[in-house]
Design a protein around this motif. Structure first.
Motif, PDB file in Angstrom:
ATOM      1  N   THR A   2       0.828  -1.191   0.000  1.00  0.00           N
ATOM      2  CA  THR A   2       0.000   0.000   0.000  1.00  0.00           C
ATOM      3  C   THR A   2       0.871   1.253   0.000  1.00  0.00           C
ATOM      4  OG1 THR A   2      -0.085   0.117   2.412  1.00  0.00           O
ATOM      5  CG2 THR A   2      -1.735  -1.271   1.313  1.00  0.00           C
ATOM      6  N   LEU A   3       0.233   2.407  -0.185  1.00  0.00           N
ATOM      7  CA  LEU A   3       0.962   3.669  -0.123  1.00  0.00           C
ATOM      8  C   LEU A   3       1.604   3.862   1.256  1.00  0.00           C
ATOM      9  CD1 LEU A   3      -1.450   6.109  -2.016  1.00  0.00           C
ATOM     10  CD2 LEU A   3       0.804   5.320  -2.775  1.00  0.00           C
ATOM     11  N   ALA A   4       0.905   3.416   2.300  1.00  0.00           N
ATOM     12  CA  ALA A   4       1.459   3.533   3.653  1.00  0.00           C
ATOM     13  C   ALA A   4       2.709   2.669   3.803  1.00  0.00           C
ATOM     14  CB  ALA A   4       0.407   3.145   4.682  1.00  0.00           C
ATOM     15  N   ALA A 292      -1.144   1.086   8.614  1.00  0.00           N
ATOM     16  CA  ALA A 292      -2.322   1.598   7.912  1.00  0.00           C
ATOM     17  C   ALA A 292      -3.138   2.532   8.800  1.00  0.00           C
ATOM     18  CB  ALA A 292      -3.189   0.437   7.434  1.00  0.00           C
ATOM     19  N   THR A 297      -3.941  10.402   4.839  1.00  0.00           N
ATOM     20  CA  THR A 297      -4.869  10.008   3.777  1.00  0.00           C
ATOM     21  C   THR A 297      -4.094   9.613   2.521  1.00  0.00           C
ATOM     22  OG1 THR A 297      -5.033  12.269   2.940  1.00  0.00           O
ATOM     23  CG2 THR A 297      -6.575  11.627   4.679  1.00  0.00           C
ATOM     24  N   PRO A 298      -4.689   8.787   1.654  1.00  0.00           N
ATOM     25  CA  PRO A 298      -3.993   8.396   0.426  1.00  0.00           C
ATOM     26  C   PRO A 298      -3.512   9.572  -0.409  1.00  0.00           C
ATOM     27  CG  PRO A 298      -5.912   7.014   0.759  1.00  0.00           C
ATOM     28  CD  PRO A 298      -5.972   8.087   1.803  1.00  0.00           C
ATOM     29  N   LEU A 301      -0.305  10.830   1.194  1.00  0.00           N
ATOM     30  CA  LEU A 301       0.778   9.868   0.972  1.00  0.00           C
ATOM     31  C   LEU A 301       1.272   9.911  -0.466  1.00  0.00           C
ATOM     32  CD1 LEU A 301      -0.557   6.764   2.946  1.00  0.00           C
ATOM     33  CD2 LEU A 301       1.164   8.416   3.681  1.00  0.00           C
ATOM     34  N   SER A 302       0.348   9.992  -1.404  1.00  0.00           N
ATOM     35  CA  SER A 302       0.728  10.055  -2.820  1.00  0.00           C
ATOM     36  C   SER A 302       1.535  11.313  -3.113  1.00  0.00           C
ATOM     37  CB  SER A 302      -0.526  10.004  -3.687  1.00  0.00           C
ATOM     38  OG  SER A 302      -0.196  10.077  -5.050  1.00  0.00           O
TER      39      SER A 302
END
Length: 341
Positions: A2-4, A292, A297-298, A301-302
């Protein structure tokens, strides 16, 4: 992943680079402390200053990298760590400031008394700063930092057996890295006597680190059972790689393979960090918060990963060029009478 997970991996890469690069700089200060008097330790201190002079400030960029990434990608963890462990973190900041100022002022001082004063400040802060960084790591790894602002005990969160073990290992690892790196620097400078001196120190420090790590096993088993369980299960393969790399490093030192031992020594210390990461995964802060759950938030992170990737395109080549310039063999000056002839 995941991004995390990617964000944690990137953060850990930055932490590893800080330990391997700035850690060696702290180790140089450790050996400065034991170099001897002004005359007996002159050639050692000159080698130390030459080795760390071009990069000792640049290496702290990785600490800034780690703090900014933690703040941006995992703000609840950042707040919890900074508020619970602010005492050792403040001591770390003071140590970095005192160390940098003393290093600069010693070179600019023209009296022996001031040189000794600033030299002592540089050396002592070079030992205490990694120790307090190690206590911070021990507090986090042993689950003494709850995901609440100032939720942990302000003293026992970093004054505990695991933290003390982490501090001692941090100082020892820094001294070991510096000694192994300086072997090649001394040989390149044409001083085999110094290369031999740092070779002996690297051997002794490496053996001492192995003994301390072995003695730390019962400490972790009793004081940080969750971490111990992770290290002996998920993190065990990485810890084995660290131990094998350390053993190979000692063999290479015995055979005077000074360039190769830089790689194996860095691998031994670096994989120790990654063993901790593997042992604690998937928790961000033991025992309650996973990666997680503690991540931003995504979208954040992005954006963070994108900005870090763009910055790496500029930073990594620049640092590589800086290191490569100062690792080249020094050109020996030609006397005037030789040039005239």
């Amino acid at each position: 992943m995941t991004l995390a997970d990617w964000s944690v991996a990137v953060l850990w890469v930055g932490l590893t680079l800080y330990v391997l690069l700035a850690g060696a700089d702290f180790g140089a200060g450790f050996w400065d402390l034991f170099a001897g008097g002004p005359e007996r330790g002159r050639d050692q201190r000159e080698l130390l200053e030459h080795a760390i002079g071009p990069v000792w400030e640049a290496n702290h960029v990785w600490l800034i990298f780690v703090l900014v990434t933690l703040w941006s990608a995992f703000p609840p963890a950042f707040a919890a760590v900074m508020s619970t462990l602010y005492i050792p973190l403040t001591l770390v900041a003071l140590g970095i400031i005192i160390r940098g100022a003393a290093f600069a002022f010693r070179k600019a001082s023209d009296t022996l008394a001031l040189q000794r004063l600033f030299g002592a400040a540089f050396a002592v802060s070079s030992v205490l700063t990694p120790f307090f960084l190690g206590t911070v790591a021990g507090g986090i790894a042993s689950g003494r930092v709850p995901i609440v602002i100032a939720g942990g005990d302000l003293l026992t969160s970093w004054l505990n057996p695991t933290s003390v073990l982490g501090g001692v290992l941090a100082v020892g690892a820094a001294a070991y890295l510096a000694a192994t790196y300086l072997c090649a620097d001394a040989r390149r400078a044409g001083n085999p006597r110094l290369a031999e001196a740092f070779r002996r120190r690297a051997l002794v420090t490496g053996l001492a680190l192995g003994v301390i790590a072995a003695a730390g096993i019962p400490v972790l088993a009793t004081d940080a059972p969750r971490l111990f369980d992770g290290l002996t299960h998920r993190g065990l393969p990485v810890i084995v790689v660290s131990a094998l790399s350390g053993a190979v490093s000692l063999v290479l030192l015995l055979r005077r393979r000074y360039l190769a031992v830089r790689i194996t020594a860095a691998l031994a210390v670096g994989t120790l960090l990654w063993g901790w990461a593997a042992g604690q995964y998937p928790y961000l802060l033991e025992p309650d918060v996973t990666i997680a759950e503690g991540a931003a938030t995504p979208a954040v992170l992005s954006a963070t990963l994108t900005v870090l990737g763009i910055g790496a395109l500029v930073l990594v080549p620049s640092l590589w060029w800086l290191f490569s310039l100062f690792q080249r063999p020094a050109e020996r000056s030609v006397p005037e009478w030789r040039r005239a002839s």
